[in-house]
Design a protein around this motif. Structure first.
Motif, PDB file in Angstrom:
ATOM      1  N   PHE A  59       5.723   7.719 -12.223  1.00  0.00           N
ATOM      2  CA  PHE A  59       4.103   7.306 -11.610  1.00  0.00           C
ATOM      3  C   PHE A  59       2.777   8.681 -11.407  1.00  0.00           C
ATOM      4  O   PHE A  59       1.671   8.165 -11.148  1.00  0.00           O
ATOM      5  CB  PHE A  59       5.125   6.214  -9.822  1.00  0.00           C
ATOM      6  CG  PHE A  59       4.224   5.760  -9.330  1.00  0.00           C
ATOM      7  CD1 PHE A  59       3.481   4.604  -9.807  1.00  0.00           C
ATOM      8  CD2 PHE A  59       3.947   6.026  -8.116  1.00  0.00           C
ATOM      9  CE1 PHE A  59       2.577   4.210  -9.086  1.00  0.00           C
ATOM     10  CE2 PHE A  59       3.623   5.076  -6.825  1.00  0.00           C
ATOM     11  CZ  PHE A  59       2.320   4.078  -8.029  1.00  0.00           C
ATOM     12  N   PHE A  62       0.898   8.727 -13.364  1.00  0.00           N
ATOM     13  CA  PHE A  62       0.113   7.027 -13.548  1.00  0.00           C
ATOM     14  C   PHE A  62      -1.887   7.570 -12.819  1.00  0.00           C
ATOM     15  O   PHE A  62      -2.175   6.969 -13.402  1.00  0.00           O
ATOM     16  CB  PHE A  62       0.830   6.441 -13.406  1.00  0.00           C
ATOM     17  CG  PHE A  62       0.351   4.955 -14.062  1.00  0.00           C
ATOM     18  CD1 PHE A  62      -0.414   4.347 -14.529  1.00  0.00           C
ATOM     19  CD2 PHE A  62      -0.310   4.008 -12.619  1.00  0.00           C
ATOM     20  CE1 PHE A  62      -0.865   3.308 -14.613  1.00  0.00           C
ATOM     21  CE2 PHE A  62      -0.685   3.601 -12.241  1.00  0.00           C
ATOM     22  CZ  PHE A  62      -1.279   2.639 -13.358  1.00  0.00           C
ATOM     23  N   GLU A  63      -0.664   7.389 -11.479  1.00  0.00           N
ATOM     24  CA  GLU A  63      -1.602   7.658 -10.310  1.00  0.00           C
ATOM     25  C   GLU A  63      -2.785   8.146 -10.672  1.00  0.00           C
ATOM     26  O   GLU A  63      -4.260   8.639 -10.389  1.00  0.00           O
ATOM     27  CB  GLU A  63      -1.239   8.205  -9.299  1.00  0.00           C
ATOM     28  CG  GLU A  63      -0.229   6.366  -8.150  1.00  0.00           C
ATOM     29  CD  GLU A  63       0.104   7.032  -6.560  1.00  0.00           C
ATOM     30  OE1 GLU A  63       0.558   7.835  -6.795  1.00  0.00           O
ATOM     31  OE2 GLU A  63      -0.479   5.552  -6.313  1.00  0.00           O
ATOM     32  N   ALA A  83      -7.121  14.973  -2.833  1.00  0.00           N
ATOM     33  CA  ALA A  83      -6.903  14.672  -1.095  1.00  0.00           C
ATOM     34  C   ALA A  83      -7.142  13.125  -1.582  1.00  0.00           C
ATOM     35  O   ALA A  83      -6.646  12.171  -1.096  1.00  0.00           O
ATOM     36  CB  ALA A  83      -8.635  14.862  -1.235  1.00  0.00           C
ATOM     37  N   ARG A  84      -8.011  12.271  -3.534  1.00  0.00           N
ATOM     38  CA  ARG A  84      -7.742  11.124  -3.195  1.00  0.00           C
ATOM     39  C   ARG A  84      -6.227  10.632  -3.783  1.00  0.00           C
ATOM     40  O   ARG A  84      -5.629   9.261  -3.286  1.00  0.00           O
ATOM     41  CB  ARG A  84      -8.190  10.580  -4.520  1.00  0.00           C
ATOM     42  CG  ARG A  84      -9.961  11.236  -4.338  1.00  0.00           C
ATOM     43  CD  ARG A  84     -10.602  10.187  -3.136  1.00  0.00           C
ATOM     44  NE  ARG A  84     -10.781   8.985  -4.082  1.00  0.00           N
ATOM     45  CZ  ARG A  84     -11.961   8.156  -4.347  1.00  0.00           C
ATOM     46  NH1 ARG A  84     -12.695   9.626  -5.072  1.00  0.00           N
ATOM     47  NH2 ARG A  84     -11.615   7.337  -5.937  1.00  0.00           N
ATOM     48  N   GLN A  86      -3.995  12.032  -2.408  1.00  0.00           N
ATOM     49  CA  GLN A  86      -2.738  12.209  -0.991  1.00  0.00           C
ATOM     50  C   GLN A  86      -1.623  13.599  -1.223  1.00  0.00           C
ATOM     51  O   GLN A  86      -0.251  12.975  -0.773  1.00  0.00           O
ATOM     52  CB  GLN A  86      -2.316  11.238   0.050  1.00  0.00           C
ATOM     53  CG  GLN A  86      -3.348  10.352  -0.279  1.00  0.00           C
ATOM     54  CD  GLN A  86      -4.455  10.074   1.815  1.00  0.00           C
ATOM     55  OE1 GLN A  86      -4.465  11.724   1.818  1.00  0.00           O
ATOM     56  NE2 GLN A  86      -4.475   8.914   1.952  1.00  0.00           N
ATOM     57  N   VAL A  87      -1.758  14.271  -2.732  1.00  0.00           N
ATOM     58  CA  VAL A  87      -0.627  15.044  -2.636  1.00  0.00           C
ATOM     59  C   VAL A  87      -0.982  16.303  -2.591  1.00  0.00           C
ATOM     60  O   VAL A  87      -2.194  16.947  -2.671  1.00  0.00           O
ATOM     61  CB  VAL A  87      -0.232  14.804  -4.124  1.00  0.00           C
ATOM     62  CG1 VAL A  87       0.270  13.361  -3.972  1.00  0.00           C
ATOM     63  CG2 VAL A  87      -1.249  14.610  -4.695  1.00  0.00           C
ATOM     64  N   HIS A  88       0.014  17.233  -2.426  1.00  0.00           N
ATOM     65  CA  HIS A  88      -0.244  18.840  -2.238  1.00  0.00           C
ATOM     66  C   HIS A  88      -1.290  19.144  -3.611  1.00  0.00           C
ATOM     67  O   HIS A  88      -0.490  18.358  -4.506  1.00  0.00           O
ATOM     68  CB  HIS A  88       0.964  19.473  -2.199  1.00  0.00           C
ATOM     69  CG  HIS A  88       0.916  20.766  -1.666  1.00  0.00           C
ATOM     70  ND1 HIS A  88       0.443  21.675  -2.250  1.00  0.00           N
ATOM     71  CD2 HIS A  88       1.108  21.200  -0.110  1.00  0.00           C
ATOM     72  CE1 HIS A  88       0.885  22.910  -1.920  1.00  0.00           C
ATOM     73  NE2 HIS A  88       0.466  22.815  -0.579  1.00  0.00           N
ATOM     74  N   PRO A  89      -2.176  20.329  -3.192  1.00  0.00           N
ATOM     75  CA  PRO A  89      -2.843  21.084  -4.537  1.00  0.00           C
ATOM     76  C   PRO A  89      -1.735  21.535  -5.330  1.00  0.00           C
ATOM     77  O   PRO A  89      -1.942  21.223  -6.947  1.00  0.00           O
ATOM     78  CB  PRO A  89      -3.235  22.407  -3.430  1.00  0.00           C
ATOM     79  CG  PRO A  89      -3.599  21.967  -3.249  1.00  0.00           C
ATOM     80  CD  PRO A  89      -2.282  20.599  -2.346  1.00  0.00           C
ATOM     81  N   GLY A 166      -4.238   8.248  10.066  1.00  0.00           N
ATOM     82  CA  GLY A 166      -5.603   9.282   9.766  1.00  0.00           C
ATOM     83  C   GLY A 166      -5.379   9.694   8.386  1.00  0.00           C
ATOM     84  O   GLY A 166      -6.251  10.301   7.733  1.00  0.00           O
ATOM     85  N   ASP A 167      -5.005   8.437   7.505  1.00  0.00           N
ATOM     86  CA  ASP A 167      -5.526   8.391   6.273  1.00  0.00           C
ATOM     87  C   ASP A 167      -6.711   8.947   5.967  1.00  0.00           C
ATOM     88  O   ASP A 167      -7.096   8.694   4.740  1.00  0.00           O
ATOM     89  CB  ASP A 167      -4.483   7.680   5.480  1.00  0.00           C
ATOM     90  CG  ASP A 167      -3.103   7.836   4.173  1.00  0.00           C
ATOM     91  OD1 ASP A 167      -2.653   9.127   5.421  1.00  0.00           O
ATOM     92  OD2 ASP A 167      -2.586   7.414   3.877  1.00  0.00           O
ATOM     93  N   PHE A 168      -7.130   7.735   6.351  1.00  0.00           N
ATOM     94  CA  PHE A 168      -8.847   7.026   5.914  1.00  0.00           C
ATOM     95  C   PHE A 168      -9.571   6.652   7.383  1.00  0.00           C
ATOM     96  O   PHE A 168      -9.291   6.207   8.011  1.00  0.00           O
ATOM     97  CB  PHE A 168      -8.992   6.259   4.691  1.00  0.00           C
ATOM     98  CG  PHE A 168      -8.866   5.185   5.086  1.00  0.00           C
ATOM     99  CD1 PHE A 168      -9.491   3.720   5.239  1.00  0.00           C
ATOM    100  CD2 PHE A 168      -7.336   4.721   5.098  1.00  0.00           C
ATOM    101  CE1 PHE A 168      -8.676   2.784   5.747  1.00  0.00           C
ATOM    102  CE2 PHE A 168      -6.810   3.653   5.230  1.00  0.00           C
ATOM    103  CZ  PHE A 168      -7.350   2.496   5.763  1.00  0.00           C
TER     104      PHE A 168
END
Lengths: 175, 175
Positions: A59, A62-63, A83-84, A86-89, A166-168
């Motif tokens: 998943f 896929f995202e 950032a888009r 929302q996962v760690h670099p 605080g997601d957006f």
DNA sequence: TATTGTTATACTCTATAACTATA
DNA sequence: TATAGTTATAGAGTATAACAATA
């Protein structure tokens, strides 16, 4: 899972009763809702991954592919993708490594900034994500287990929740 | 996460627009709701784990301890715990290993069946789970980010979803 | 100095298969 | 033969710290 046997009683409803019995009334409904969200996510993720597995995707991958397929030029800087999604670099680095090995994305230099790398979806990547999306749409997304009004309520409630978390920043869910 | 910066726009709402633009209208709302559930779970889990970490617990281990604390005699067979928590038997083995090393549970023989092992919560385990629960109740569960009516709707919708998914058999959510 | 991304490392949870012990 | 649980092994995502290259 080996044998996901149906329980005779809802374990979450049972936990809520225990909460009530202990006098934790103020937290009982929240505990039940939070636990229900956890379990629902688990069920949905399992369905999604079983659809994606034959396509060679998880998943998370896929995202990333879907995000790139919608981006201008089919490419994004690594940190924008991070950032888009929302996962760690480091998670993006890992996903891109796998997708690149599979020929679904490639890394490219950023024209204006030598530090930045672009992730770009390949033609093969577009084919794969298109087929995977159509199958997901025909199964999980098109038949998620919620009615149309329920979907509407969920999108409203969870959208507000994510904004409050605080997601957006957005004005479509006024405070 | 290093820098969870708030995005200027809701990435899920944006994805939904892309779905609409591609003509995947029938699946757009479901995709948005499913993705929202995923993200909400992630946010809630992060909050929970940050509360539990000082107590030396993960959410999976907390759930096991809480389950045992409500069981008769504070003990359950391993496979019962696995079924009630909806996790793989090897996950329970792993959780019990860690909790046992921490002195919060112990393994015991089953009186009637030599194959079965019981997991039993210790006095220390009861203390830890009690303190952790009170702190979770005071933070996440008692203030989950949803209003009382929203919690009610969530518990209803997700309860029905889980029942339809085959998680349990119950008559409180009639078909 | 700050930022971008990678590497190395580690710790979750999860899952399959092989195995032991017991029924 | 079937069940309960463990072990070994593997894979996933996540995270921190150290590092290189660039700004």
């Amino acid at each position: 899972m080996s044998d996901p046997i149906a329980l005779s009683r809802d374990p979450i409803a049972e936990a809520r009763r225990h909460w009530q019995d202990r006098g934790w009334t103020a937290a009982a409904e929240g505990m039940a809702a939070v636990t229900s969200i956890m379990r629902t996510q688990q069920i949905l993720l399992a369905r999604i991954e079983s659809v994606l597995k034959p396509h060679g995707l998880t998943f998370a991958r896929f995202e990333l592919l879907a995000l790139l397929s919608f981006a201008r030029e089919g490419a994004l800087p690594m940190n924008k993708a991070s950032a888009r999604l929302q996962v760690h670099p480091t998670s993006v680095t890992n996903s891109v490594d796998r997708l690149e090995r599979a020929g679904l994305v490639r890394r490219a230099a950023h024209p204006g900034d030598g530090r930045t790398k672009l992730v770009e979806i390949t033609g093969q990547g577009r084919n794969v994500v298109e087929r995977a999306t159509l199958e997901l749409n025909g199964t999980v997304f098109g038949n998620p287990g919620f009615s149309a009004p329920e979907l509407d309520r969920l999108n409203q409630m969870l959208g507000k929740f994510r904004r409050d978390a605080g997601d957006f920043v957005d004005t479509r869910f006024p405070i």
